[in-house]
Motif scaffolding. Sequence first.
Motif, PDB file in Angstrom:
ATOM      1  N   THR A 132      27.112  67.048  16.173  1.00 37.89           N
ATOM      2  CA  THR A 132      27.610  67.294  17.532  1.00 37.89           C
ATOM      3  C   THR A 132      26.778  68.343  18.252  1.00 37.89           C
ATOM      4  O   THR A 132      26.358  68.150  19.400  1.00 37.89           O
ATOM      5  N   THR A 133      26.523  69.471  17.588  1.00 38.24           N
ATOM      6  CA  THR A 133      25.754  70.534  18.234  1.00 38.24           C
ATOM      7  C   THR A 133      24.291  70.125  18.415  1.00 38.24           C
ATOM      8  O   THR A 133      23.670  70.473  19.423  1.00 38.24           O
ATOM      9  N   LEU A 134      23.749  69.376  17.458  1.00 38.75           N
ATOM     10  CA  LEU A 134      22.389  68.881  17.637  1.00 38.75           C
ATOM     11  C   LEU A 134      22.307  67.929  18.832  1.00 38.75           C
ATOM     12  O   LEU A 134      21.275  67.849  19.505  1.00 38.75           O
ATOM     13  N   GLY A 135      23.409  67.221  19.097  1.00 39.55           N
ATOM     14  CA  GLY A 135      23.462  66.377  20.292  1.00 39.55           C
ATOM     15  C   GLY A 135      23.395  67.206  21.559  1.00 39.55           C
ATOM     16  O   GLY A 135      22.742  66.803  22.539  1.00 39.55           O
ATOM     17  N   TYR A 136      24.048  68.384  21.555  1.00 42.23           N
ATOM     18  CA  TYR A 136      23.960  69.279  22.712  1.00 42.23           C
ATOM     19  C   TYR A 136      22.522  69.786  22.897  1.00 42.23           C
ATOM     20  O   TYR A 136      22.029  69.870  24.025  1.00 42.23           O
ATOM     21  N   TYR A 137      21.872  70.134  21.784  1.00 43.12           N
ATOM     22  CA  TYR A 137      20.480  70.584  21.874  1.00 43.12           C
ATOM     23  C   TYR A 137      19.577  69.472  22.413  1.00 43.12           C
ATOM     24  O   TYR A 137      18.678  69.727  23.218  1.00 43.12           O
ATOM     25  N   TRP A 138      19.812  68.258  21.956  1.00 41.28           N
ATOM     26  CA  TRP A 138      19.007  67.139  22.433  1.00 41.28           C
ATOM     27  C   TRP A 138      19.235  66.915  23.934  1.00 41.28           C
ATOM     28  O   TRP A 138      18.281  66.678  24.683  1.00 41.28           O
ATOM     29  N   GLU A 139      20.493  66.968  24.352  1.00 42.28           N
ATOM     30  CA  GLU A 139      20.797  66.836  25.780  1.00 42.28           C
ATOM     31  C   GLU A 139      20.107  67.931  26.579  1.00 42.28           C
ATOM     32  O   GLU A 139      19.557  67.690  27.663  1.00 42.28           O
ATOM     33  N   GLY A 140      20.124  69.147  26.045  1.00 45.06           N
ATOM     34  CA  GLY A 140      19.458  70.252  26.727  1.00 45.06           C
ATOM     35  C   GLY A 140      17.956  70.057  26.797  1.00 45.06           C
ATOM     36  O   GLY A 140      17.327  70.366  27.812  1.00 45.06           O
ATOM     37  N   LEU A 141      17.366  69.538  25.717  1.00 45.99           N
ATOM     38  CA  LEU A 141      15.922  69.287  25.708  1.00 45.99           C
ATOM     39  C   LEU A 141      15.550  68.229  26.740  1.00 45.99           C
ATOM     40  O   LEU A 141      14.567  68.382  27.471  1.00 45.99           O
ATOM     41  N   VAL A 142      16.336  67.157  26.823  1.00 49.83           N
ATOM     42  CA  VAL A 142      16.064  66.106  27.800  1.00 49.83           C
ATOM     43  C   VAL A 142      16.179  66.645  29.221  1.00 49.83           C
ATOM     44  O   VAL A 142      15.328  66.382  30.078  1.00 49.83           O
ATOM     45  N   THR A 143      17.244  67.428  29.486  1.00 51.44           N
ATOM     46  CA  THR A 143      17.433  67.989  30.826  1.00 51.44           C
ATOM     47  C   THR A 143      16.304  68.930  31.204  1.00 51.44           C
ATOM     48  O   THR A 143      15.764  68.875  32.318  1.00 51.44           O
ATOM     49  N   THR A 144      15.915  69.800  30.275  1.00 51.23           N
ATOM     50  CA  THR A 144      14.820  70.740  30.538  1.00 51.23           C
ATOM     51  C   THR A 144      13.520  69.998  30.803  1.00 51.23           C
ATOM     52  O   THR A 144      12.781  70.314  31.752  1.00 51.23           O
ATOM     53  N   THR A 145      13.224  69.003  29.980  1.00 47.51           N
ATOM     54  CA  THR A 145      11.987  68.238  30.146  1.00 47.51           C
ATOM     55  C   THR A 145      11.968  67.505  31.483  1.00 47.51           C
ATOM     56  O   THR A 145      10.958  67.517  32.200  1.00 47.51           O
ATOM     57  N   GLN A 146      13.079  66.883  31.839  1.00 50.54           N
ATOM     58  CA  GLN A 146      13.147  66.169  33.120  1.00 50.54           C
ATOM     59  C   GLN A 146      12.990  67.130  34.288  1.00 50.54           C
ATOM     60  O   GLN A 146      12.242  66.851  35.238  1.00 50.54           O
ATOM     61  N   LEU A 147      13.688  68.253  34.236  1.00 51.75           N
ATOM     62  CA  LEU A 147      13.652  69.212  35.335  1.00 51.75           C
ATOM     63  C   LEU A 147      12.249  69.765  35.535  1.00 51.75           C
ATOM     64  O   LEU A 147      11.738  69.815  36.665  1.00 51.75           O
ATOM     65  N   VAL A 148      11.609  70.177  34.452  1.00 55.03           N
ATOM     66  CA  VAL A 148      10.272  70.764  34.552  1.00 55.03           C
ATOM     67  C   VAL A 148       9.254  69.713  34.970  1.00 55.03           C
ATOM     68  O   VAL A 148       8.424  69.957  35.857  1.00 55.03           O
ATOM     69  N   PHE A 149       9.305  68.533  34.357  1.00 57.91           N
ATOM     70  CA  PHE A 149       8.329  67.493  34.666  1.00 57.91           C
ATOM     71  C   PHE A 149       8.428  67.036  36.116  1.00 57.91           C
ATOM     72  O   PHE A 149       7.421  66.969  36.834  1.00 57.91           O
ATOM     73  N   ARG A 197      23.832  78.677  24.758  1.00 55.38           N
ATOM     74  CA  ARG A 197      24.986  79.479  25.189  1.00 55.38           C
ATOM     75  C   ARG A 197      26.296  78.804  24.805  1.00 55.38           C
ATOM     76  O   ARG A 197      27.254  79.467  24.403  1.00 55.38           O
ATOM     77  N   PHE A 198      26.342  77.484  24.913  1.00 54.12           N
ATOM     78  CA  PHE A 198      27.559  76.753  24.541  1.00 54.12           C
ATOM     79  C   PHE A 198      27.830  76.879  23.043  1.00 54.12           C
ATOM     80  O   PHE A 198      28.961  77.146  22.622  1.00 54.12           O
ATOM     81  N   VAL A 199      26.781  76.683  22.240  1.00 56.18           N
ATOM     82  CA  VAL A 199      26.947  76.793  20.787  1.00 56.18           C
ATOM     83  C   VAL A 199      27.314  78.220  20.399  1.00 56.18           C
ATOM     84  O   VAL A 199      28.159  78.447  19.521  1.00 56.18           O
ATOM     85  N   TYR A 200      26.705  79.196  21.056  1.00 50.63           N
ATOM     86  CA  TYR A 200      27.038  80.598  20.787  1.00 50.63           C
ATOM     87  C   TYR A 200      28.497  80.882  21.118  1.00 50.63           C
ATOM     88  O   TYR A 200      29.212  81.532  20.345  1.00 50.63           O
ATOM     89  N   ALA A 201      28.969  80.390  22.256  1.00 49.18           N
ATOM     90  CA  ALA A 201      30.366  80.630  22.650  1.00 49.18           C
ATOM     91  C   ALA A 201      31.348  79.947  21.703  1.00 49.18           C
ATOM     92  O   ALA A 201      32.446  80.451  21.476  1.00 49.18           O
TER      93      ALA A 201
END
Length: 243
Positions: free
Chosen positions: A21-38, A196-200
């Motif tokens: 589940t948490t790795l899914g959040y990291y993957w979602e974050g990676l996709v969002t970051t990559t899309q935003l920056v690109f 931040r979500f995983v930390y919280a």
Amino acid sequence: MLDISAWFNDLLADNLIFTPTTLGYYWEGLVTTTQLVFLSLVAGLILAVPLAIMRSSKHKWISLPVYLYTYVFRGTPLLIQLYIIYYGVVFIDGIQETFLWPVLKEAFYPALIAFTLNTAAYTTEIFRGAIKATSKGEIEAARAYGMSQNLMMRRIILPSAFRRALPAYGNEVIFMLHASAIASVVTLMDLTGAARFVYARFYAPFDAFLFVAAIYLCLTFAILYFFRFLEKKLLAHLRPQNS
């Protein structure tokens, strides 16, 4: 013989913050970051090329508005620009009744606008400096061949300027990747937002943020390798030849 995959699976099983589940959040974050920056870099580059040409103009009425734009966006923090665009959209009269509202109410698109305008300002100045550094000999040779100003800009000045600007632009890409970490302040689930979500949830700041830092580090090395590859290809003629 040590089974690496089994060891890694055991490590994930023993650590609650590295569940599927948490790795899914990291993957979602990676996709969002990559899309935003690109997307912001591509849009910013498209804007920066004509703006750099205008910024290099000898006519003040052409260069001054571009100068003011780059001065404002390079002179103010990206976080403030993001806040103004994200929160300020709501106060535009009638915006909620237009077709733009379904797009602008999502945090991703105001962040994309802020990042695009910011990187376009920096890239404009990078390209403007590279255009100004064009050798007079190249320009005189192009004029001797009877090239028009537009043709000379397209075939001589811009390709030459792009090669000179490549190292500085590579740094700008890395800066944008690192600056994307502030996107989480407007509720975007990017890499930093995932940490931040995983930390919280698990109260494990070191594991969560160190893991995301490692991902940023890998992305940075990939960008560095890519631009070094481009520099070797495009600047090969500047390297000393072995006799």
